[in-house]
Design a protein around this motif. Sequence first.
Motif, short mmCIF file in Angstrom:
data_model
loop_
_atom_site.label_atom_id
_atom_site.label_comp_id
_atom_site.label_asym_id
_atom_site.label_seq_id
_atom_site.Cartn_x
_atom_site.Cartn_y
_atom_site.Cartn_z
N LEU A 1 -27.41 -28.42 -6.26
CA LEU A 1 -26.38 -28.16 -6.78
C LEU A 1 -25.37 -28.98 -6.10
N HIS A 2 -24.47 -29.63 -6.73
CA HIS A 2 -23.12 -30.45 -6.28
C HIS A 2 -22.06 -29.69 -6.83
N VAL A 3 -21.02 -29.45 -5.66
CA VAL A 3 -19.66 -28.78 -6.07
C VAL A 3 -18.51 -29.61 -5.85
N HIS A 4 -17.87 -30.26 -6.56
CA HIS A 4 -16.73 -31.05 -6.49
C HIS A 4 -15.42 -30.33 -6.43
N VAL A 5 -14.56 -30.31 -5.29
CA VAL A 5 -13.20 -29.49 -5.14
C VAL A 5 -12.15 -30.70 -5.16
N GLY A 6 -11.30 -30.35 -6.06
CA GLY A 6 -10.30 -31.35 -6.18
C GLY A 6 -9.28 -31.21 -5.12
N MET A 7 -8.89 -32.59 -4.67
CA MET A 7 -7.94 -32.73 -3.55
C MET A 7 -6.33 -33.35 -4.06
N GLU A 8 -5.45 -33.22 -3.29
CA GLU A 8 -4.24 -33.78 -3.70
C GLU A 8 -4.21 -35.11 -3.37
N SER A 9 -4.86 -35.71 -2.19
CA SER A 9 -4.83 -37.07 -1.87
C SER A 9 -6.25 -37.36 -1.12
N ARG A 10 -6.67 -38.77 -0.98
CA ARG A 10 -7.83 -39.14 -0.27
C ARG A 10 -7.71 -38.62 1.19
N GLU A 11 -6.51 -38.84 1.61
CA GLU A 11 -6.40 -38.49 3.14
C GLU A 11 -6.60 -37.09 3.43
N MET A 12 -6.03 -36.10 2.57
CA MET A 12 -6.33 -34.86 2.77
C MET A 12 -7.80 -34.60 2.40
N ALA A 13 -8.45 -35.32 1.54
CA ALA A 13 -9.99 -34.92 1.29
C ALA A 13 -10.72 -35.23 2.56
N ASN A 14 -10.23 -36.51 3.31
CA ASN A 14 -11.07 -36.71 4.53
C ASN A 14 -10.99 -35.48 5.68
N HIS A 15 -9.66 -35.25 5.78
CA HIS A 15 -9.23 -34.07 6.69
C HIS A 15 -10.11 -32.87 6.44
N ILE A 16 -10.19 -32.46 5.16
CA ILE A 16 -10.97 -31.34 4.56
C ILE A 16 -12.32 -31.39 4.92
N ALA A 17 -12.83 -32.72 4.53
CA ALA A 17 -14.42 -33.06 4.70
C ALA A 17 -14.55 -32.77 6.22
N ASN A 18 -13.90 -33.27 7.03
CA ASN A 18 -14.18 -33.30 8.61
C ASN A 18 -14.21 -31.68 8.99
N SER A 19 -13.48 -30.83 8.38
CA SER A 19 -13.29 -29.63 8.91
C SER A 19 -14.45 -28.69 8.28
N THR A 20 -14.64 -28.81 6.93
CA THR A 20 -15.44 -28.08 6.26
C THR A 20 -16.91 -28.18 6.72
N ARG A 21 -17.23 -29.35 7.46
CA ARG A 21 -18.63 -29.44 7.93
C ARG A 21 -19.27 -28.28 8.55
N TYR A 22 -18.41 -27.67 9.41
CA TYR A 22 -19.02 -26.46 10.17
C TYR A 22 -19.61 -25.39 9.41
N PHE A 23 -19.09 -25.51 8.22
CA PHE A 23 -19.34 -24.15 7.41
C PHE A 23 -20.44 -24.47 6.23
N LEU A 24 -20.84 -25.65 6.27
CA LEU A 24 -22.01 -26.21 5.51
C LEU A 24 -23.34 -25.30 5.51
N PRO A 25 -23.88 -24.96 6.84
CA PRO A 25 -25.14 -24.22 6.89
C PRO A 25 -24.78 -22.69 6.52
N HIS A 26 -23.79 -22.41 6.65
CA HIS A 26 -23.39 -20.75 6.20
C HIS A 26 -23.73 -20.71 4.75
N ILE A 27 -23.10 -21.71 4.08
CA ILE A 27 -22.89 -21.50 2.52
C ILE A 27 -24.32 -21.96 2.07
N TYR A 28 -25.01 -22.97 2.57
CA TYR A 28 -26.20 -23.55 2.47
C TYR A 28 -27.35 -22.30 2.46
N ALA A 29 -27.25 -21.54 3.60
CA ALA A 29 -28.06 -20.41 3.55
C ALA A 29 -28.18 -19.46 2.41
N LEU A 30 -26.75 -19.28 1.66
CA LEU A 30 -26.74 -18.41 0.47
C LEU A 30 -27.40 -18.77 -0.63
#
Length: 370
Positions: A131-160
């Motif tokens: 399953l691939h989920v795309h979440v829209g971003m206002e800019s690529r700069e913000m996308a990079n910031h959000i990608a960095n920060s959401t890494r931590y939550f990947l295992p939690h959501i993956y577990a589900l």
Amino acid sequence: MANINLTHFTLGIEEEYMVIDPVSRELKSHQQRIVTEGQKVIKDKVKAEMHQAVVEVGTDVCRNVDEAYKDVSNLRRTISHIAGDLGFWVGAAGTHPFSHWESQLITDHVRYKEILDVLQDAARSNLIFGLHVHVGMESREMANHIANSTRYFLPHIYALSTNSPFWEGRNTGYKSYRTKVFDKFPRTGIPETFDTIEDYDNFIKLLVKTNCIDNAKKIWWDLRVHPFYNTVEFRICDVPLTVQETVAIAALFQGVCAKIYKLRLQNLNFIQYSRALINENKWRASRYGIDGLLIDFGKEEEINTRVLIYELLDFVDDVVDELGSRHAVNFITKLLEEGTGADRQLKVFQQTNSLVPVVDYIHSQFLAGV
């Protein structure tokens, strides 16, 4: 603080389905007939994959979870109907319980030939469904910031999402064996952080320049800033059994992105952890799903995975109403009570001591609740 506009957090969902022989319950090549017929109805929203027993679908850009639910439901109904007319079943699970990759046909396409030429058996054995989920971003700069920060939550959501306990006729002991199969590919897993979007782009340019890759789509990390769209693409999850699970997981990814964005606008950020630490949690999620313990790196201790997921639901609570996704996110509590796709597959196997009823169950869940 006044409400922040979250309308740019659109959703796009891609799912990979298995094509099943209703008699043997094995994976079966549909010789692209499902794709050919599907394209007459849903155009380029359906396409072939490397293995001929796989069909990939993708939604339009959806403004909210309700549009996503409608789109995914329609895609599943359409593919199921076309497959049925052609004498096939379809199902959604991270791996098929007992089919062997050696006997599966490969799609005749120049792109897949190139991948096979480079990756050999790692590619031939990559008979998995994600399953691939795309979440829209206002800019690529913000996308990079959000990608960095959401890494931590990947295992939690993956577990589900864990939905691949079986591989080639064996109970693997993992709730998600799919990622163990995919780990054989290069450029997979949890990514490092990139200080700026320019750093990320320069990394891609270096790989292209040195003939590691010919384009940025051969970055197969668990999440990535998409090379062509203004999205963060989450790629870590097994494809779930049901539409409700898919949309709930998509809503959670969307919610985490919106929350990180909201914090950023308040000059706050979520702490960054190393790839090595997040990988410890990813391994635990693949092995135990929601029944294990994940590490809370802030407290530096093991915590029940369900407790951490409830904490995650609290974390996104102040953005889900504005996103219009509370009902979708609320479904996560039902998942925590009833178990993930892997838990439910294992329950059928324990009751019947046979993998054939497990395939029947996977097939029966494909349109459940739609």
